[in-house]
Design a protein around this motif. Sequence first.
Motif, PDB file in Angstrom:
ATOM      1  N   LEU A 105       0.834  -1.196   0.000  1.00  0.00           N
ATOM      2  CA  LEU A 105       0.000   0.000   0.000  1.00  0.00           C
ATOM      3  C   LEU A 105       0.876   1.257   0.000  1.00  0.00           C
ATOM      4  O   LEU A 105       1.982   1.249   0.576  1.00  0.00           O
ATOM      5  N   PRO A 106       0.438   2.346  -0.607  1.00  0.00           N
ATOM      6  CA  PRO A 106       1.246   3.572  -0.626  1.00  0.00           C
ATOM      7  C   PRO A 106       1.688   4.037   0.760  1.00  0.00           C
ATOM      8  O   PRO A 106       2.795   4.549   0.909  1.00  0.00           O
ATOM      9  N   VAL A 107       0.849   3.830   1.767  1.00  0.00           N
ATOM     10  CA  VAL A 107       1.214   4.291   3.116  1.00  0.00           C
ATOM     11  C   VAL A 107       2.292   3.428   3.749  1.00  0.00           C
ATOM     12  O   VAL A 107       2.890   3.812   4.767  1.00  0.00           O
ATOM     13  N   ASN A 108       2.560   2.246   3.175  1.00  0.00           N
ATOM     14  CA  ASN A 108       3.539   1.319   3.746  1.00  0.00           C
ATOM     15  C   ASN A 108       4.773   1.114   2.890  1.00  0.00           C
ATOM     16  O   ASN A 108       5.772   0.548   3.366  1.00  0.00           O
ATOM     17  N   VAL A 109       4.750   1.551   1.654  1.00  0.00           N
ATOM     18  CA  VAL A 109       5.909   1.367   0.778  1.00  0.00           C
ATOM     19  C   VAL A 109       7.133   2.033   1.405  1.00  0.00           C
ATOM     20  O   VAL A 109       7.083   3.172   1.862  1.00  0.00           O
ATOM     21  N   GLY A 110       8.238   1.297   1.456  1.00  0.00           N
ATOM     22  CA  GLY A 110       9.475   1.839   2.005  1.00  0.00           C
ATOM     23  C   GLY A 110       9.557   1.825   3.516  1.00  0.00           C
ATOM     24  O   GLY A 110      10.538   2.330   4.087  1.00  0.00           O
ATOM     25  N   ARG A 111       8.580   1.245   4.177  1.00  0.00           N
ATOM     26  CA  ARG A 111       8.544   1.216   5.636  1.00  0.00           C
ATOM     27  C   ARG A 111       8.563  -0.234   6.131  1.00  0.00           C
ATOM     28  O   ARG A 111       8.412  -1.165   5.365  1.00  0.00           O
ATOM     29  N   ASN A 112       8.729  -0.391   7.446  1.00  0.00           N
ATOM     30  CA  ASN A 112       8.693  -1.713   8.079  1.00  0.00           C
ATOM     31  C   ASN A 112       9.690  -2.654   7.419  1.00  0.00           C
ATOM     32  O   ASN A 112       9.360  -3.760   6.984  1.00  0.00           O
ATOM     33  N   ASN A 113      10.953  -2.197   7.359  1.00  0.00           N
ATOM     34  CA  ASN A 113      11.958  -2.898   6.556  1.00  0.00           C
ATOM     35  C   ASN A 113      12.731  -3.973   7.305  1.00  0.00           C
ATOM     36  O   ASN A 113      13.348  -4.832   6.674  1.00  0.00           O
TER      37      ASN A 113
END
Length: 637
Positions: free
Chosen positions: A271-279
């Motif tokens: 999802l756009p809100v999660n892309v690049g996060r929670n890596n």
Amino acid sequence: MLFRSLRPKQMNSQVLTSDPSKARRWMSGLVALAVGLTLTTTSLRAESHEEIITAHGISSFGELKYGPDFEHFDYVNPDAPKGGYFTTWGFGTFDSLRPYILLGNAASSASMLYDSLMTGSADEPDALYGLVAETIEYPESREWIIFNIRPEARFHDGTPITAQDVADSYQALYEKGRPTYRLSLFRDVESVEVLDERRLKYTFHPDAPLRDMPGMVGGLPIFPSAWLAENDFAESSMEPVPGSGPYKLQETDGGRYILYERVEDYWGADLPVNVGRNNFDKQRIEYYADSTVAFEQFKALGYTFRAENSSRLWATAYDFPAIQNGWVMREELIDGTPTGTQGWWFNMRREKFQDPRVRQAIAMMFNFEWSNDSLFYDLYQRTDSFWENSYLQAEGLPSEKELAVLEPVRGMVPDSVFTEPAYTPIVSEPVQLDRRVLRQAAALMREAGYSLQDGVLVNEHGEPFVIEFLNDSRAFERIINPFIQNLERLGIRVDAPVIDQAQAAEREKNFEFDLTARRYRMGLTPGQELVGIFGSTSANEPDTSNIMGLQNEGVDHLIEQIAHAENREELNVRVRALDRVLRSLHIWIPQFYSGRHFIAYLDVYSRPEVQPPFSINTDAWWWDEDKAEVLRAAGVL
């Protein structure tokens, strides 16, 4: 037609209705995410001819930064690799993995197990975007909102998230969650309706502060209905309620550490809100009962990331071998949030603190100027505002617009609010005991009815004035002890035993303290959630954020005015008026702030080029394998 699936044991109707006499609005931890209005996609017309907006997100005032087709937030790296681990430390211990109830001391970051209908951005003060909810629908008045749930949204066990899960989660929080939920949110929810399997409607009371309500309910955690039907939500446990978030529990060990693992097939990863996060594949929190031991463990690379809260350590102790060898990096990042609501708070439920002159006199004996020079290495500035480090801070005499806001509370608040500049703590000489300040504080105590007998302040019955600091940190003793010495010179007897963190938390919940230290993160778009911190209705609720027990009709009125502000200019004026009033009441002893984040970390991480103003943003960092190889070659990893 309503979707009929509410559990019969809860109620017979399909509509969940809150009790307006008991409920208020959401806890302060979701304040920064709570909000109102957006203009982004298609709109329809209701039977009342009110425009219905269909949108991907929502904010309090004006348009959202990110449009309906945004691919990711600006402050992430969309190509960040997954893998590695992130470890940090927590103070004390924990005995629960359920952060939303009164019982137990919940583990840090346990909320990462749970998704909500919407989630916030770190570069806007008051925006939420769809997470579990794909879109939202609401009228211009915002008297209700419909959440359209994504068909792919799933709990960790693979079962779909339905509107019924959301409705039952609301009911569990209302009936068995922390009291602050009822105080700060639920008074203003008129009903919750399950329209079909993936559509849920919240309806709010028409006279509620509607600007905030859609975003506030959108930030609630979601739990499975099936689990709620078979378990007691109010029971403290080391077994978490099942969730749907990007991480799940891997293991924990008797309150000594907790380890979360990334969900490999997390439904919302793209999802756009999660892309690049929670890596990171793993996130671990090590708990220490002693902050000195915690720092020594960091020096020995016992964990990889530390946000430093000790000026002494930051100024003098960050020269250990791992830094000298380039294995550990240290940085100062700008903190764009209001940072000033940190201090010692009076328990005004106790008779000895009823008189504001007593509270002011006690506060005057904290010599910040000496402390900053002798203890803090001039790294801090004195706090005087509840919205320190922001444009919401009251300055000087009240403006005409502020006076107009304040006029209805004349007689409920001190007259000085109208005639004097916003209260600022007295500036002391940089000597531990400023005798000029001591004389002024002694005069206030005499005016309040106390006299000095054999060096001890006593009341009219000859009883000595005694106070106790609630302190769970030996590292904080170096700050408290000089303050105590000054209070004793004033004639006040002081106790300040160091107790364990769990005991301190329990005593705070039950108001068993005189003075306690606490920091609040105030938002740039405050609203009715301020009731939970400063409102009269929250003053005597267990585990309240109104730790000081403030009850003032003028403050209550101003909070309502803030919640109903229709634009940001109006909001800013009303918040400054409230800041001015709160400062005049002497409900705390303001401490200090830096306006910066002091961080140190093992040099195995990389992070995006853009640093958002409202977060350290570690959830967008990633494990850098090239850096890790360097440290492996050095024998560090």
